[in-house]
Design a protein around this motif. Sequence first.
Motif, PDB file in Angstrom:
ATOM      1  N   ARG A  53       0.829  -1.204   0.000  1.00 11.71           N
ATOM      2  CA  ARG A  53       0.000   0.000   0.000  1.00 11.71           C
ATOM      3  C   ARG A  53       0.862   1.251   0.000  1.00 11.71           C
ATOM      4  O   ARG A  53       0.577   2.216  -0.740  1.00 11.71           O
ATOM      5  N   ALA A  54       1.902   1.235   0.800  1.00 10.28           N
ATOM      6  CA  ALA A  54       2.798   2.390   0.848  1.00 10.28           C
ATOM      7  C   ALA A  54       3.470   2.595  -0.498  1.00 10.28           C
ATOM      8  O   ALA A  54       3.628   3.727  -0.979  1.00 10.28           O
ATOM      9  N   LEU A  55       3.865   1.490  -1.142  1.00 10.40           N
ATOM     10  CA  LEU A  55       4.512   1.587  -2.450  1.00 10.40           C
ATOM     11  C   LEU A  55       3.552   2.161  -3.485  1.00 10.40           C
ATOM     12  O   LEU A  55       3.919   3.047  -4.269  1.00 10.40           O
ATOM     13  N   THR A  56       2.303   1.659  -3.470  1.00  7.49           N
ATOM     14  CA  THR A  56       1.325   2.144  -4.443  1.00  7.49           C
ATOM     15  C   THR A  56       1.019   3.622  -4.242  1.00  7.49           C
ATOM     16  O   THR A  56       0.951   4.398  -5.193  1.00  7.49           O
ATOM     17  N   THR A  57       0.848   4.008  -2.964  1.00 13.77           N
ATOM     18  CA  THR A  57       0.576   5.417  -2.672  1.00 13.77           C
ATOM     19  C   THR A  57       1.736   6.301  -3.125  1.00 13.77           C
ATOM     20  O   THR A  57       1.536   7.365  -3.723  1.00 13.77           O
ATOM     21  N   GLY A  58       2.959   5.831  -2.880  1.00 13.09           N
ATOM     22  CA  GLY A  58       4.129   6.602  -3.283  1.00 13.09           C
ATOM     23  C   GLY A  58       4.261   6.714  -4.787  1.00 13.09           C
ATOM     24  O   GLY A  58       4.559   7.786  -5.322  1.00 13.09           O
ATOM     25  N   VAL A  59       4.012   5.594  -5.484  1.00 13.59           N
ATOM     26  CA  VAL A  59       4.120   5.617  -6.947  1.00 13.59           C
ATOM     27  C   VAL A  59       3.049   6.524  -7.539  1.00 13.59           C
ATOM     28  O   VAL A  59       3.294   7.261  -8.504  1.00 13.59           O
ATOM     29  N   LEU A  60       1.830   6.481  -6.963  1.00 14.38           N
ATOM     30  CA  LEU A  60       0.765   7.334  -7.481  1.00 14.38           C
ATOM     31  C   LEU A  60       1.117   8.810  -7.291  1.00 14.38           C
ATOM     32  O   LEU A  60       0.884   9.639  -8.180  1.00 14.38           O
ATOM     33  N   ALA A  61       1.689   9.134  -6.121  1.00 13.83           N
ATOM     34  CA  ALA A  61       2.163  10.510  -5.916  1.00 13.83           C
ATOM     35  C   ALA A  61       3.292  10.832  -6.891  1.00 13.83           C
ATOM     36  O   ALA A  61       3.391  11.954  -7.404  1.00 13.83           O
ATOM     37  N   GLY A  62       4.151   9.826  -7.173  1.00 14.02           N
ATOM     38  CA  GLY A  62       5.219  10.029  -8.145  1.00 14.02           C
ATOM     39  C   GLY A  62       4.684  10.255  -9.540  1.00 14.02           C
ATOM     40  O   GLY A  62       5.220  11.065 -10.312  1.00 14.02           O
ATOM     41  N   VAL A  63       3.602   9.542  -9.885  1.00 16.25           N
ATOM     42  CA  VAL A  63       2.968   9.757 -11.183  1.00 16.25           C
ATOM     43  C   VAL A  63       2.504  11.206 -11.299  1.00 16.25           C
ATOM     44  O   VAL A  63       2.628  11.848 -12.350  1.00 16.25           O
ATOM     45  N   PHE A  64       1.984  11.760 -10.219  1.00 16.14           N
ATOM     46  CA  PHE A  64       1.506  13.144 -10.242  1.00 16.14           C
ATOM     47  C   PHE A  64       2.643  14.118 -10.546  1.00 16.14           C
ATOM     48  O   PHE A  64       2.465  15.075 -11.293  1.00 16.14           O
ATOM     49  N   ILE A  65       3.838  13.884  -9.972  1.00 10.83           N
ATOM     50  CA  ILE A  65       4.919  14.846 -10.202  1.00 10.83           C
ATOM     51  C   ILE A  65       5.491  14.731 -11.615  1.00 10.83           C
ATOM     52  O   ILE A  65       6.145  15.658 -12.089  1.00 10.83           O
ATOM     53  N   TYR A  66       5.257  13.598 -12.297  1.00  8.58           N
ATOM     54  CA  TYR A  66       5.698  13.482 -13.696  1.00  8.58           C
ATOM     55  C   TYR A  66       4.641  14.015 -14.664  1.00  8.58           C
ATOM     56  O   TYR A  66       4.940  14.267 -15.831  1.00  8.58           O
ATOM     57  N   TRP A  67       3.420  14.119 -14.194  1.00  5.10           N
ATOM     58  CA  TRP A  67       2.327  14.494 -15.097  1.00  5.10           C
ATOM     59  C   TRP A  67       2.554  15.875 -15.684  1.00  5.10           C
ATOM     60  O   TRP A  67       2.910  16.813 -14.982  1.00  5.10           O
ATOM     61  N   GLY A  68       2.330  15.993 -16.983  1.00  6.00           N
ATOM     62  CA  GLY A  68       2.444  17.275 -17.661  1.00  6.00           C
ATOM     63  C   GLY A  68       3.324  17.246 -18.887  1.00  6.00           C
ATOM     64  O   GLY A  68       3.227  18.123 -19.750  1.00  6.00           O
ATOM     65  N   TRP A  69       4.205  16.222 -18.981  1.00  4.32           N
ATOM     66  CA  TRP A  69       5.091  16.162 -20.158  1.00  4.32           C
ATOM     67  C   TRP A  69       4.315  16.046 -21.462  1.00  4.32           C
ATOM     68  O   TRP A  69       4.823  16.386 -22.540  1.00  4.32           O
ATOM     69  N   ASP A  70       3.074  15.565 -21.396  1.00 12.33           N
ATOM     70  CA  ASP A  70       2.289  15.385 -22.619  1.00 12.33           C
ATOM     71  C   ASP A  70       1.843  16.713 -23.235  1.00 12.33           C
ATOM     72  O   ASP A  70       1.249  16.716 -24.319  1.00 12.33           O
ATOM     73  N   THR A  71       2.146  17.844 -22.563  1.00 16.66           N
ATOM     74  CA  THR A  71       1.876  19.144 -23.193  1.00 16.66           C
ATOM     75  C   THR A  71       2.631  19.270 -24.514  1.00 16.66           C
ATOM     76  O   THR A  71       2.170  19.933 -25.451  1.00 16.66           O
ATOM     77  N   ALA A  72       3.783  18.616 -24.597  1.00 14.75           N
ATOM     78  CA  ALA A  72       4.539  18.642 -25.859  1.00 14.75           C
ATOM     79  C   ALA A  72       3.723  18.076 -27.009  1.00 14.75           C
ATOM     80  O   ALA A  72       3.918  18.463 -28.174  1.00 14.75           O
ATOM     81  N   PHE A  73       2.797  17.158 -26.699  1.00 17.93           N
ATOM     82  CA  PHE A  73       1.934  16.585 -27.733  1.00 17.93           C
ATOM     83  C   PHE A  73       0.692  17.433 -27.959  1.00 17.93           C
ATOM     84  O   PHE A  73       0.149  17.448 -29.067  1.00 17.93           O
ATOM     85  N   SER A  74       0.239  18.137 -26.924  1.00 13.92           N
ATOM     86  CA  SER A  74      -0.953  18.972 -27.088  1.00 13.92           C
ATOM     87  C   SER A  74      -0.701  20.161 -28.006  1.00 13.92           C
ATOM     88  O   SER A  74      -1.647  20.718 -28.562  1.00 13.92           O
ATOM     89  N   VAL A  75       0.550  20.573 -28.156  1.00 10.82           N
ATOM     90  CA  VAL A  75       0.880  21.674 -29.072  1.00 10.82           C
ATOM     91  C   VAL A  75       1.517  21.134 -30.352  1.00 10.82           C
ATOM     92  O   VAL A  75       2.246  21.840 -31.038  1.00 10.82           O
ATOM     93  N   ASN A  76       1.215  19.857 -30.664  1.00  6.81           N
ATOM     94  CA  ASN A  76       1.856  19.224 -31.821  1.00  6.81           C
ATOM     95  C   ASN A  76       1.517  19.914 -33.138  1.00  6.81           C
ATOM     96  O   ASN A  76       2.357  19.992 -34.038  1.00  6.81           O
ATOM     97  N   GLU A  77       0.302  20.420 -33.269  1.00  8.85           N
ATOM     98  CA  GLU A  77      -0.074  21.046 -34.537  1.00  8.85           C
ATOM     99  C   GLU A  77       0.620  22.388 -34.741  1.00  8.85           C
ATOM    100  O   GLU A  77       0.566  22.953 -35.831  1.00  8.85           O
ATOM    101  N   GLU A  78       1.265  22.896 -33.698  1.00  5.40           N
ATOM    102  CA  GLU A  78       2.003  24.152 -33.795  1.00  5.40           C
ATOM    103  C   GLU A  78       3.512  23.920 -33.765  1.00  5.40           C
ATOM    104  O   GLU A  78       4.285  24.852 -33.596  1.00  5.40           O
ATOM    105  N   THR A  79       3.916  22.645 -33.938  1.00  2.36           N
ATOM    106  CA  THR A  79       5.318  22.256 -33.833  1.00  2.36           C
ATOM    107  C   THR A  79       5.873  21.888 -35.199  1.00  2.36           C
ATOM    108  O   THR A  79       5.174  21.311 -36.035  1.00  2.36           O
ATOM    109  N   VAL A  80       7.138  22.221 -35.418  1.00  2.00           N
ATOM    110  CA  VAL A  80       7.820  21.813 -36.643  1.00  2.00           C
ATOM    111  C   VAL A  80       7.866  20.280 -36.701  1.00  2.00           C
ATOM    112  O   VAL A  80       8.112  19.620 -35.687  1.00  2.00           O
TER     113      VAL A  80
END
Length: 871
Positions: free
Chosen positions: A222-249
């Motif tokens: 349980r502690a591992l899962t809770t920690g990984v889920l919190a870790g997932v939150f701190i990585y979240w956001g890199w997909d913005t590079a894909f959300s602006v794909n139509e404006e990217t070379v």
Amino acid sequence: MRHFGGAESAGRPAPGTGAGRKGLKNNALGMFSSVAMGLASTGPAYSLAAALGIIVAGVGLQAPIVTMLAFIPMLLIAYAYRELNASDADCGTTFTWATRAFGPRTGWMGGWGIIVANIIVMANLAGIAAAYGFRLVGLDRLAEDRLWTTVAGVVWIAVMTAICYVGIEFSTAVQRWLLCLEVLMLAVFAVAALVRVYTDPPPTAIHVSASWFNPFAVPSARALTTGVLAGVFIYWGWDTAFSVNEETVDSTRIPGRAGVLSTVLLLVIYGLVSTSALAFAGPGTSGIGLGNTENSDDVLSGLGKAVFGTGGTGLVLSRLLILMVLTSALASAETTILPLARTVFSMAVHKAVPSRFARIHRKYLTPTWGTVGMGAAAIAVLLLLSSFSRNVLADSVDSVGLAIAFQYGLTGFACVWFYRKALTRNVRDLVFKGLLPGLGGLIMLLLFLYAAFVVYATPDYGATTVDLPLIGRTGGVAVLGLGALLIGVLLMPVVTRGHSVALKLQRSMLPHRLPPHTAVDSASRYLPADSGSGVGGDWYDVIPLSGARVGLVVGDVLDHGLGAAATMGRLRTGVRVLARLDLAPDELLFRLTDLVEQTAQEGGSGPDGRRPHAVSCLYAVYDPVSGKCSLARAGEPALAVTEPHTGVVTCPELPPGPPLGMTGLPYQSTELEFAPGSVVALFTEGLLQAADDRDAGLAQLCQVLADAGEPLETLCDRAVTTLLPGPVDVDATLLTVRTRRLDRNQFAEWALLPDPAAVATIRAAVSKQLGDWGLDELAFTSELIVSELVTNAIRYVGGPVRVRLIRDRSLICEVSDTGHTSPNLRHAANDDEGGRGLFIIAQMTHHWGTRYTATGKTIWTEQDLPPPDGR
């Protein structure tokens, strides 16, 4: 559109629905800018300040390895994003890809997950930025005041929305500077902390140990899962590079590289900072210890003063660290608005949300309603959550992890299903399109289920609890997270109804199965567009005609939605009716364009200046006796023919004709001759939409059709897999047939002179031929039919007469003459001397009719064959 005072609106509708055709500013971002957007959206400094204490409180000294373990599913999902983006660089990302993989309902939920997560996080980021802003200028009391932090948060959201509104390039320039300063400051903090640990350690310092990187030392699953889920939150956001794909070379490749590189850089940043912070402060529950719950929502403020000191340069650096957390939160808020606005923009373009959100600024080329609307939504959510209590706001932020896991997991599974037919092509496709995304999706699914129903649902988790009927006391985090997603489920039927109804109407009016026919074998494929903006206009048909001939049709109403589907249904019915009149292909199209114009006038368009639906159509009539095929086309449908013996594929040039409903040149028929066993493919332009250009698409199709010996179903599957491996922006239709010729013993022909004595001769010849075929039961009626029709031809027309019998699924009798006047069926009065012959023929046959030829007319009849063995 005009606003108050008559000023013209700055917005305009998106010009298209496809990737790169929505009107956003193309080629505005390069590789560095894309990476900067991906990193800035995660807000590394803010994410560490908010989540590191929570991770340490759960897993203790294993916090560094837990932050690194969270990287694994992120990397796997980044590969899913990369592969999907390579085929469809649409700014709707998960919404668009899930729609194309699983349908509009699942796609809507993917888009809803993005909306929920981004709006809640943006509201929280504004509050964090407000608090840090007050602390930066020494107003710590205001930083703890709910009213002032809410007011400042609203201001920050408005400022960030305005920055995003004025253009992607300006937003990116701001992000690049903020990110460079942020990463530099984090690196200085990490190095300074490690130097202090080994040179001037505080009482809490611990030397780095290899056990910190052992995941099996975590106290519980349980502690591992809770920690990984919190870790997932701190990585979240890199997909913005894909959300602006139509404006990217190079929009199909650069975002993929930037997304994967962003996750790797985040791994390095988080691993270094978490290790140095843990070594300096330790996992203690008091003072600056990372396990101190009083500091769990902001561990960097206290650590900055402890690492750098409170005097001279140290004070400046500690203040800079606070500034970096502030700017990190602001940068993350800004880059949260960007993907949120573009997701909603794409959903509006594809008719999943009101079309007003599909408007773009004429000058800045940014989504207008999408940007302003989502900023306003974030302000509303901030005010709503703040009006309850800080506890509700805190739990709402924790609940975002469920929406993130849902969105990422759905994308992983969408990649696997999207490319399911391509996974066996080579090892690379199997690994990067199948195994890695599938594993990432599975991990996210397990995290979602475990967190929602085990960790978050526990009453003592989080700051709030809810007493649910039949369930009892449940953690507020689970209720908020699952409740937000369930709202999307409730909205889903309303939002996707248009697409579902159009698709259901479309499919109900297409042939459920193609009828068997002596002239051809046939197979077909219809692929509806994946979004509500595309479904509607394509159709195909195989129509039995007189004389064992067959009519072949493909068509496309050049519009979308319910109106196009309804128009298609009327036109398909019109084609079938006109075809049964045995009209030539060019004449049929001419009559059909009248139907299109009449339909447009009845719908309130046409004469008032609005153009009716344009319709493309290819109509062909194949005669299995002669092997000749007469064709005419309106618009763009095309034809490909495979020679059965050599496998050579040609695309005959057909006479051009304007789309139905449009003015232009008159339609013109042309005639081709097909060898027995030829494969003929009729298709709409939608089949070639994924190719680089039309010629490239035709080349791919010809390569598939070259295997003429394969079953037609196999050829259709290969054509669809080859030409449309990914997105389908508009409907696509393919109709394939393999031609046959009637055996010489299946028909008989006679040429007669216009002499009354020829009637007896032909009656005898017909009777003998039916005897040879074993159809003596039909001899009497057939002699009567031939006698009546030949007599009328000799009496009223003169000139040569031709008689043909065809033994097909029915017995067909044809009498041809040089006249152009069709006899009329009528009821003869008691005192009429004639007029009864045709009436008698109509009673004795199953069908009869007249078709006109270049040399005259042919009157034909069909009689049902007797059952085999007299049954």
